[in-house]
Each structure stands twice: as structure tokens, then as C-alpha cells.
Design a protein around this motif. Structure first.
Motif, short mmCIF file in Angstrom:
data_model
loop_
_atom_site.label_atom_id
_atom_site.label_comp_id
_atom_site.label_asym_id
_atom_site.label_seq_id
_atom_site.Cartn_x
_atom_site.Cartn_y
_atom_site.Cartn_z
N UNK A 1 51.10 15.17 23.21
CA UNK A 1 50.77 16.37 22.43
C UNK A 1 49.35 16.83 22.71
N UNK A 2 48.42 15.89 22.74
CA UNK A 2 47.02 16.23 23.01
C UNK A 2 46.84 16.75 24.44
N UNK A 3 47.57 16.18 25.36
CA UNK A 3 47.50 16.64 26.75
C UNK A 3 47.97 18.10 26.86
N UNK A 4 49.09 18.40 26.21
CA UNK A 4 49.63 19.77 26.24
C UNK A 4 48.69 20.74 25.53
N UNK A 5 48.09 20.28 24.45
CA UNK A 5 47.17 21.14 23.70
C UNK A 5 45.94 21.49 24.56
N UNK A 6 45.45 20.53 25.30
CA UNK A 6 44.32 20.78 26.19
C UNK A 6 44.70 21.76 27.29
N UNK A 7 45.89 21.60 27.85
CA UNK A 7 46.35 22.47 28.93
C UNK A 7 46.55 23.91 28.47
N UNK A 8 46.86 24.08 27.19
CA UNK A 8 47.18 25.42 26.67
C UNK A 8 46.11 26.00 25.75
N UNK B 1 39.30 19.69 20.78
CA UNK B 1 39.74 20.59 21.84
C UNK B 1 39.38 22.04 21.50
N UNK B 2 39.38 22.35 20.20
CA UNK B 2 38.98 23.68 19.77
C UNK B 2 39.92 24.38 18.81
#
Length: 247
Positions: free
Chosen positions: A57-64, A92-93
Motif C-alpha cells: 500500500x505504501x509503495x503504491x501511495x508513493x508511486x501515485x 509521503x504527503x
């Protein structure tokens, strides 16, 4: 990515605010929300799997992060994973969060209360929480604990179940023949009007510093509602009093 969220006043942990000019607590529409993809999982799952889902989930959030405004707090039944997920999403923001597995949380009052209070204590004040599928009778208590928004998609969800939503009770129309005939579209519109009324009711009570009265009035509507308020009062009185006006 960050949506401008301003806190105008409190009534206990409940907050009256403005989100990009709109009053909160408010109803959100999934169709207009840019939500980062996440790795969902069932509520009662082994912790190693839940950890992997949070990581993804964190990986996808960073990518998007450059094209999405909201993120989803995953972590299944594990509060420590939920907090880790939420705090990393903030880094991440993101500042607008949907709580995953909300329907399951409503069936587990202790988990529900512990999670929301812990998130409110750990997250930045300018972050806001959205609860997905809540019955109207539960919305005042959820707001009182610190939830800032709900989804209008609840109206459609309950209409598919042939359930009619009122501020105090949700009626199964197969069991309670309140209307001779009610199409799914009309039932959805009725439910949406109920959600709109309840959110306006909540806003008015926060302004008048009387949300607790509404919470107690609605607390007797379901066993889960009763249990959640009792747990909240017993375990988190200091949390409730922090922003409660003294007369």
C-alpha cells in the motif's frame, strides 16, 4: 496532493472544519475522489500477510502521490500496522485517509474505538479521516470520536440490500413493509437524503456544542453503538475532555 483542511471549532474530539471551502464533517463522493491504489485484505488475517499488504500500500501511495489526493489506511485488525501505515502515508504527503475494513470494524466495537482514538492521537491535526460504510445511527458517535467524513456510496450499498436508512434505524424492507413498492433508484435517493440530513444534523450539533446529546440519543439504536460508547467513556475519558468546553 494535500487538500487544505482548516479546523474551525471542536465539540469534544469532533471537529467542525473547512475542506477546500466545504464544511466538514461532510459526505464524500467516490466518483470525484482521486484515491491512491492500495493492497486490501480481509479484517481477520495473519499479521505477516497484513504487513506485506501495508508495505505494498505504501509503495503504491508513493508511486501515485503526484496524481492522487487520498490514501487508504490498511493493516487489518492490527492497530500498530494501521498507525504505521497512516504515519508513513503522512510522510509521503497525504492528509486525507479512508479507513479500510470499516464494515468489519463496526462489528468489533473495542477495535473500532481503539483504532480511531489511536489514529487521532498519532496523526497530524490537519489530517482527516473518512469512514466508508456507516449506518446513519452510527455517524454521530463516529464523528464524536473524530471522523471527519463519510461516503455517499452507503446509500447505494444499502439500497442493493433493500434496506431503507433512517437517522435512528435501518429497515430491511423485505421484513418491514413500510412501502407497497419502492424502486431501487427511489430507495437510493431516500437513503441519500437521510445521509444528507444526518450530516447536517451533526454539523448543527457541533456548532451548538450539543453533539454529546445526539450521541447518547442514538447510542441505544444498536448493541454495537451501545458498546462503542461505553468503551469510549470507560477507556478514553481524558481524550474526550481535551477539547470539551467547560461551563
Amino acid at each position: 496532493m494535500i487538500k487544505k483542511f482548516e479546523i474551525k471549532s471542536h465539540d469534544g474530539p469532533a471537529r467542525l472544519g473547512k475542506l477546500n471551502g466545504e464544511i466538514t464533517p461532510k459526505l464524500f463522493n467516490l466518483k470525484t475522489m482521486k484515491i491512491s491504489p492500495s493492497e486490501g485484505s480481509s479484517y481477520n488475517i495473519d499479521k505477516p500477510i497484513a504487513k506485506l499488504n501495508v508495505k505494498e500500500t505504501l509503495k503504491k501511495a508513493e508511486e501515485n502521490k503526484d496524481k492522487c489526493e487520498f490514501a487508504v489506511i490498511q493493516g487489518s485488525k492490527y492497530i500498530d500496522l494501521r498507525v504505521k501505515c497512516a504515519k508513513e502515508l503522512e510522510k509521503i504527503g497525504y492528509n486525507g485517509f479512508l479507513i479500510a475494513n470499516s464494515d468489519e470494524l463496526l462489528l468489533h466495537p473495542r477495535d473500532l474505538v481503539n483504532l480511531i482514538v489511536t489514529l487521532k492521537k498519532e496523526l497530524n491535526p490537519t489530517s482527516f479521516l473518512i469512514f466508508t460504510f456507516a449506518e446513519p445511527s452510527f455517524m454521530p458517535l463516529l464523528t464524536y470520536m473524530g471522523i471527519d467524513g463519510f461516503l455517499i456510496e452507503s446509500a447505494k450499498y444499502y439500497s442493493y440490500l433493500n434496506d431503507l436508512m433512517t437517522p435512528t434505524k435501518t429497515y430491511d424492507l423485505d421484513e418491514y413493509a413500510l412501502f407497497d413498492e419502492l424502486s431501487r433508484d427511489k430507495l437510493e435517493q431516500y437513503n441519500l437524503k437521510t445521509l444528507d440530513f444526518v450530516i447536517r444534523e451533526i454539523q448543527a450539533h457541533i456548532k451548538n456544542k450539543s453533539l454529546r446529546n445526539l450521541v447518547e440519543e442514538r447510542s441505544i439504536t444498536t448493541p454495537q453503538n451501545v458498546s462503542s460508547l461505553k468503551i469510549l467513556d470507560k477507556n478514553y475519558m481524558e481524550y474526550l475532555l481535551e477539547n470539551t468546553q467547560l461551563y
